[in-house]
Design a protein around this motif. Sequence first.
Motif, PDB file in Angstrom:
ATOM      1  N   ILE A 148       3.385   8.335  -4.667  1.00 39.84           N
ATOM      2  CA  ILE A 148       3.699   6.763  -4.506  1.00 39.84           C
ATOM      3  C   ILE A 148       2.471   5.969  -4.963  1.00 39.84           C
ATOM      4  O   ILE A 148       2.951   4.897  -5.920  1.00 39.84           O
ATOM      5  N   ARG A 149       1.366   6.578  -4.931  1.00 40.69           N
ATOM      6  CA  ARG A 149       0.043   5.642  -5.300  1.00 40.69           C
ATOM      7  C   ARG A 149       0.307   5.434  -6.931  1.00 40.69           C
ATOM      8  O   ARG A 149      -0.009   4.488  -7.467  1.00 40.69           O
ATOM      9  N   THR A 160       1.019  -1.293  -0.070  1.00 35.08           N
ATOM     10  CA  THR A 160      -0.002  -0.034   0.087  1.00 35.08           C
ATOM     11  C   THR A 160       0.957   1.095  -0.195  1.00 35.08           C
ATOM     12  O   THR A 160       2.025   1.080   0.323  1.00 35.08           O
ATOM     13  N   PRO A 161       0.362   2.409  -0.505  1.00 30.30           N
ATOM     14  CA  PRO A 161       0.937   3.443  -0.345  1.00 30.30           C
ATOM     15  C   PRO A 161       1.829   4.055   1.211  1.00 30.30           C
ATOM     16  O   PRO A 161       2.849   4.191   1.283  1.00 30.30           O
ATOM     17  N   GLU A 162       1.041   3.599   2.211  1.00 32.01           N
ATOM     18  CA  GLU A 162       1.601   3.699   3.531  1.00 32.01           C
ATOM     19  C   GLU A 162       2.486   2.697   3.901  1.00 32.01           C
ATOM     20  O   GLU A 162       3.339   3.055   4.588  1.00 32.01           O
ATOM     21  N   GLN A 163       2.558   1.375   3.754  1.00 31.39           N
ATOM     22  CA  GLN A 163       3.491   0.584   3.891  1.00 31.39           C
ATOM     23  C   GLN A 163       4.804   0.957   3.068  1.00 31.39           C
ATOM     24  O   GLN A 163       5.808   0.899   3.465  1.00 31.39           O
ATOM     25  N   GLU A 216       5.646   3.995   1.775  1.00 27.48           N
ATOM     26  CA  GLU A 216       6.294   5.156   2.689  1.00 27.48           C
ATOM     27  C   GLU A 216       7.012   4.597   3.784  1.00 27.48           C
ATOM     28  O   GLU A 216       8.211   5.206   4.140  1.00 27.48           O
ATOM     29  N   GLY A 256       5.490  12.188  -1.685  1.00 27.48           N
ATOM     30  CA  GLY A 256       4.042  12.277  -1.124  1.00 27.48           C
ATOM     31  C   GLY A 256       3.136  11.002  -1.456  1.00 27.48           C
ATOM     32  O   GLY A 256       3.619  10.151  -2.478  1.00 27.48           O
ATOM     33  N   LEU A 257       2.140  10.845  -0.659  1.00 29.57           N
ATOM     34  CA  LEU A 257       1.534   9.627  -0.793  1.00 29.57           C
ATOM     35  C   LEU A 257       0.928   9.447  -2.235  1.00 29.57           C
ATOM     36  O   LEU A 257       0.727   8.467  -2.683  1.00 29.57           O
ATOM     37  N   GLU A 258       0.477  10.369  -2.826  1.00 31.82           N
ATOM     38  CA  GLU A 258      -0.325  10.432  -4.126  1.00 31.82           C
ATOM     39  C   GLU A 258       0.584  10.121  -5.173  1.00 31.82           C
ATOM     40  O   GLU A 258       0.416   9.280  -5.975  1.00 31.82           O
TER      41      GLU A 258
END
Length: 139
Positions: free
Chosen positions: A30-31, A9-12, A14, A26-28
Amino acid sequence: MKIERKMPTPEQFEAIYRSVGWDAPGLEQIRVALNHSLQGFMIFDDGKPIGMARLLGDYAMAYLIKDVAVLPEYQHRGAGTLLMQEMLKYIKEQLPVGWAVGVELTSSPQGEAFYRKFGFQICPNDVDGHGMFMMLAVE
C-alpha cells in the motif's frame, strides 16, 4: 464533511479499503502504491477519515481513478459524490485549454449508476470494447 487533496496514510487506506469488504494488500505494498500515485483525495467528518480515492495518470492523455471507497455508515450521504467531483475538478485544472483526456475506472455492477451520473459510459459501447483486467502475482 470536508474534502482534502491528500494521500491517506497506509493505515487509513487499509482501514477504509477493508471497511467496504475488499481484501487489502500488505501495508508495504500500500505504501509503495500511494507513493507512486499522482494525487490522493480524502474526505473527513469532524476530523475522522470517512472516504478516499486516488488518481493515477500521465497528466496529458490518461487518468485512472482508483480505490474510491467510503465507510459503509457514510455511504449514500454525498461523500462519494464529493470525491468524484473533486477528482474531476483536479484533472481539469491540470490541462491546458483545448486538451481532452481519457478518464477510466473499474466499477462494481452496483456502482455503475453512480459513475454514469458523472458521464462515465459502460463498455462496450459504440466506441470502446470491453475493458480487461488481470491480476499478476509473482510466485
